[in-house]
Design a protein around this motif. Structure first.
Motif, short mmCIF file in Angstrom:
data_model
loop_
_atom_site.label_atom_id
_atom_site.label_comp_id
_atom_site.label_asym_id
_atom_site.label_seq_id
_atom_site.Cartn_x
_atom_site.Cartn_y
_atom_site.Cartn_z
N ALA A 148 0.87 -1.23 -0.07
CA ALA A 148 -0.01 0.09 -0.07
C ALA A 148 1.08 1.30 0.04
N MET A 149 1.84 1.21 0.61
CA MET A 149 2.77 2.31 1.12
C MET A 149 3.50 2.69 -0.51
N LYS A 150 4.16 1.55 -1.01
CA LYS A 150 4.88 1.77 -2.21
C LYS A 150 4.00 2.01 -3.37
N THR A 151 2.79 1.62 -3.63
CA THR A 151 1.99 1.56 -4.78
C THR A 151 0.95 2.87 -4.41
N LYS A 152 1.05 3.16 -3.39
CA LYS A 152 -0.13 4.65 -2.98
C LYS A 152 -1.46 4.02 -3.44
N THR A 153 -1.73 2.63 -3.04
CA THR A 153 -3.08 2.17 -3.31
C THR A 153 -3.63 1.68 -2.18
N ARG A 154 -4.95 1.43 -2.15
CA ARG A 154 -5.47 0.57 -0.93
C ARG A 154 -5.74 -0.72 -1.09
N ILE A 155 -5.47 -1.34 -0.02
CA ILE A 155 -5.70 -2.94 -0.26
C ILE A 155 -7.21 -3.43 -0.03
N THR A 156 -7.40 -4.26 -0.75
CA THR A 156 -8.91 -4.92 -0.48
C THR A 156 -8.64 -6.05 0.30
N PHE A 157 -9.35 -6.15 1.70
CA PHE A 157 -9.21 -7.44 2.28
C PHE A 157 -10.67 -8.29 1.92
N GLU A 158 -10.18 -9.44 1.16
CA GLU A 158 -11.41 -10.14 0.91
C GLU A 158 -11.83 -11.16 2.23
N TYR A 159 -13.23 -11.30 2.47
CA TYR A 159 -13.62 -12.01 3.47
C TYR A 159 -14.86 -12.70 3.48
N ILE A 160 -14.69 -13.87 3.31
CA ILE A 160 -15.76 -14.86 3.07
C ILE A 160 -16.51 -15.17 4.69
N MET A 161 -17.92 -15.14 4.48
CA MET A 161 -18.39 -15.04 5.84
C MET A 161 -18.81 -16.56 5.96
N LEU A 162 -18.27 -17.04 6.97
CA LEU A 162 -18.33 -18.28 7.38
C LEU A 162 -19.08 -18.72 8.93
N LYS A 163 -20.28 -19.16 8.72
CA LYS A 163 -20.97 -19.13 9.85
C LYS A 163 -20.26 -19.73 11.33
N GLY A 164 -20.07 -18.90 12.24
CA GLY A 164 -19.58 -19.29 13.46
C GLY A 164 -18.25 -19.22 13.64
N LEU A 165 -17.38 -19.12 12.56
CA LEU A 165 -16.04 -19.24 12.40
C LEU A 165 -15.34 -17.92 12.15
N GLY A 194 -14.39 -33.96 4.97
CA GLY A 194 -13.66 -33.38 6.20
C GLY A 194 -13.96 -32.10 6.60
N PHE A 195 -12.85 -31.05 6.82
CA PHE A 195 -13.23 -29.75 7.28
C PHE A 195 -14.12 -28.85 6.60
N SER A 196 -13.74 -29.00 5.04
CA SER A 196 -14.76 -28.33 4.21
C SER A 196 -16.36 -28.74 4.30
N ALA A 197 -16.62 -29.90 4.51
CA ALA A 197 -18.04 -30.09 4.81
C ALA A 197 -18.75 -29.19 5.93
N SER A 198 -17.77 -29.02 6.85
CA SER A 198 -18.40 -28.32 8.01
C SER A 198 -18.45 -26.77 8.13
N LEU A 199 -18.31 -26.44 6.66
CA LEU A 199 -18.43 -24.82 6.44
C LEU A 199 -19.67 -24.51 6.00
N PHE A 200 -20.10 -23.54 6.43
CA PHE A 200 -21.47 -23.12 6.28
C PHE A 200 -21.38 -21.71 6.15
#
Ligand code: SAH
Ligand code: SF4
Length: 350
Positions: A248-265, A301-307
């Protein structure tokens, strides 16, 4: 077929210049060929009218202009179009055209599959086959433009694969986007999304190219992030946050934080607090992404527990962030009826 010849597409202007000099040709030929390939989009050397016949023959003998072939497409109810292309060596990849009122965004792939095994991602579940070449990455744009009436306005490196694990090809493709007359697509309108390969984020910052950068954050806590993104064990969140702050500092751009909404997690109040703290430290915005179901892939596995987090919880979560002056966008889940939404790109390997 010319599939065993070296691909000329994917070379940057500088690389073409070196190539022509090596071949004993004049340096300005490089710009002519560059224009034919990327601006006039010809797919045959015979059409490069300002080159001499012997030079055309020499190029034809040694190089190929074909990287991908269109295989099929699927249109979703909302207008999102999934395109399937085949590489010369028979692998299938996907690109997605996502139109909205203002933009016509193209989501491109950088690898066939992905080696990183993020637990929420369909591409991760399918495993890894190979890196795409720069030509194969850029050609998705040239070919996709033939399948949409409007000009493509934005490019996002959010299809199959981890762009920073295929760093050189990704970098070359970015250079070509920057150099070619891609009808107004500049690197300002290009987003590279990464799961967080910290050293490569620094390297990209130092190139001076300045595409926008998105970090797939998904949790502000190391332990939770490692559970859903095993790569976090190698490049920790801490290391990645330092890298994106540098970016961000070097390029003078804003970072996008991607955030998948996972229930309870990652949708709890303490997650909100951590996000507020983080966005205060780094010039950034948050892109909240409703979790696209992987049920069509029958995960185990763990993937099956994601909602997915429920809609009203997503809204409350976003409101609380906004109340604290955090810039938040909610990503549309365009195309999930045809499994073309982000993170749903997966093809069965033969
Ligand atoms: N490998 C890169 C880019 C491709 S993934 C990366 O991980 O950033 C592009 C985006 O889709 C990432 O933010 C990723 O986290 C998100 N994504 C993956 N699986 C998803 C899913 N099932 N639902 C919603 N978004 C998903
Ligand atoms: Fe790969 Fe990105 Fe999917 Fe993770 S989210 S498996 S890095 S494509």
């Amino acid at each position: 077929m010319n599939k065993y010849k070296t691909q000329l597409k994917g070379l940057t202007l500088e690389e073409l210049q070196s190539l022509f000099l090596e071949m004993g040709e004049a340096k300005f030929r490089a710009l002519q060929v560059f224009n034919w390939m990327y601006n006039f989009r010809v797919t045959s050397f015979d059409k490069m009218e300002n080159l001499s016949k012997p030079l055309r023959a020499k190029l034809k003998e040694n190089y190929s202009l074909i990287t991908l072939n269109f295989a099929s497409s699927e249109l979703s109810a909302g207008g999102t179009k999934k395109l399937i292309f085949e590489t010369a060596d028979g692998n299938k990849i996907e690109s997605v055209i996502i139109p909205d009122e203002k933009r016509n965004t193209l989501c491109i792939s950088t690898q066939v599959g992905c080696p990183l095994d993020c637990k929420f991602c369909a591409t991760g579940l399918m495993g890894y086959k190979k890196n795409l070449s720069a030509g194969e990455i850029f050609d998705q744009y040239l070919l996709a433009q033939q399948h949409t009436e409007r000009d493509i306005t934005n490019i996002v490196y959010m299809g199959m694969g981890e762009p920073l694990l295929n760093y050189n090809a990704t970098l070359n493709s970015l250079k070509i986007f920057a150099e070619a007359l891609t009808k107004g697509i500049t690197l300002k309108k290009t987003i590279v999304s990464t799961s967080g390969i910290a050293p490569k984020i620094i390297e990209l910052a130092d190139t001076g190219l300045k595409p926008k950068l998105a970090l797939s954050l998904h949790s502000c806590f190391e332990k939770t992030r490692s559970k859903i993104m095993p790569i976090n064990e190698k490049y920790s969140l801490k290391e990645n946050l330092e890298a994106v702050a540098y970016y961000a500092m070097k390029t003078k751009t804003r970072i996008t934080f991607e955030y998948i909404m996972l229930k309870g997690l990652n949708d709890r109040d303490e997650d909100i607090k951590a996000l507020i703290k983080l966005t205060n430290q780094i010039p950034s915005k948050i892109n909240v992404i409703p979790f696209n179901s992987l049920q069509h892939m029958h995960p185990t596995g763990f993937s099956a527990s994601l909602f997915p987090t429920e809609k009203n919880r997503i809204e409350a979560f976003v409101q609380k962030l906004r109340d604290n002056d955090v810039t938040v966008m909610i990503r549309d889940t365009q195309g999930d009826d045809i499994a073309a939404a982000c993170g749903q790109l997966a093809l069965k390997f033969k």
